[in-house]
Write a protein that holds these residues in place. Structure first.
Motif: not given
Length: 123
Positions: A4, A6, A22, A36, A78, A96, A114
């Motif tokens: 992931l 970002e 992301c 998020w 995404t 993310c 992420g």
């Protein structure tokens, strides 16, 4: 391997806007709830918003309702976070998350994260 990524953080003045994205790989994106979360210095990671796999359901933290909007494009794997009317208290690292269940728990023991992107809102 799930990744992931970002990009999209930055510095913005109070009242301004930012859009985070992301990009996911290594998973069947359309099967995952995306979320998020954010973590401010000295604080625990907290829930911001989640969106169901088909975008039919979203849930927002009270602190961002009416200011933040989540969306996703399953064709592009995404998820996006449009942040408007930013406040200094929105300053945090934003993460993310891809999760197999529709959960707002920042400590969920399954799924992927992420590396985070810094958002700084100046007063």
């Amino acid at each position: 391997q799930v990744q992931l990524v970002e990009p999209g953080g930055g510095l913005v003045e109070a009242g301004g806007s930012l859009r985070l994205s992301c990009a996911a790989s290594g998973l069947i994106f359309s099967s995952y709830t995306m979320g998020w979360f954010r973590q401010a210095p000295g604080k625990e990671r907290e829930f911001v918003v989640i969106i169901s796999p088909g975008s039919s359901t979203t849930e927002y933290a009270d602190s961002v309702k009416g200011r933040f909007t989540v969306s996703r494009d399953n064709a592009k794997s995404t998820v996006y976070l449009q942040m408007n009317s930013l406040k200094p208290e929105d300053t945090a690292v934003y993460y993310c998350s891809a999760r197999p269940t529709y959960s707002t728990d920042p400590k969920l023991g399954v799924g992927s994260w992420g590396r985070g992107t810094q958002v700084t809102v100046s007063s």
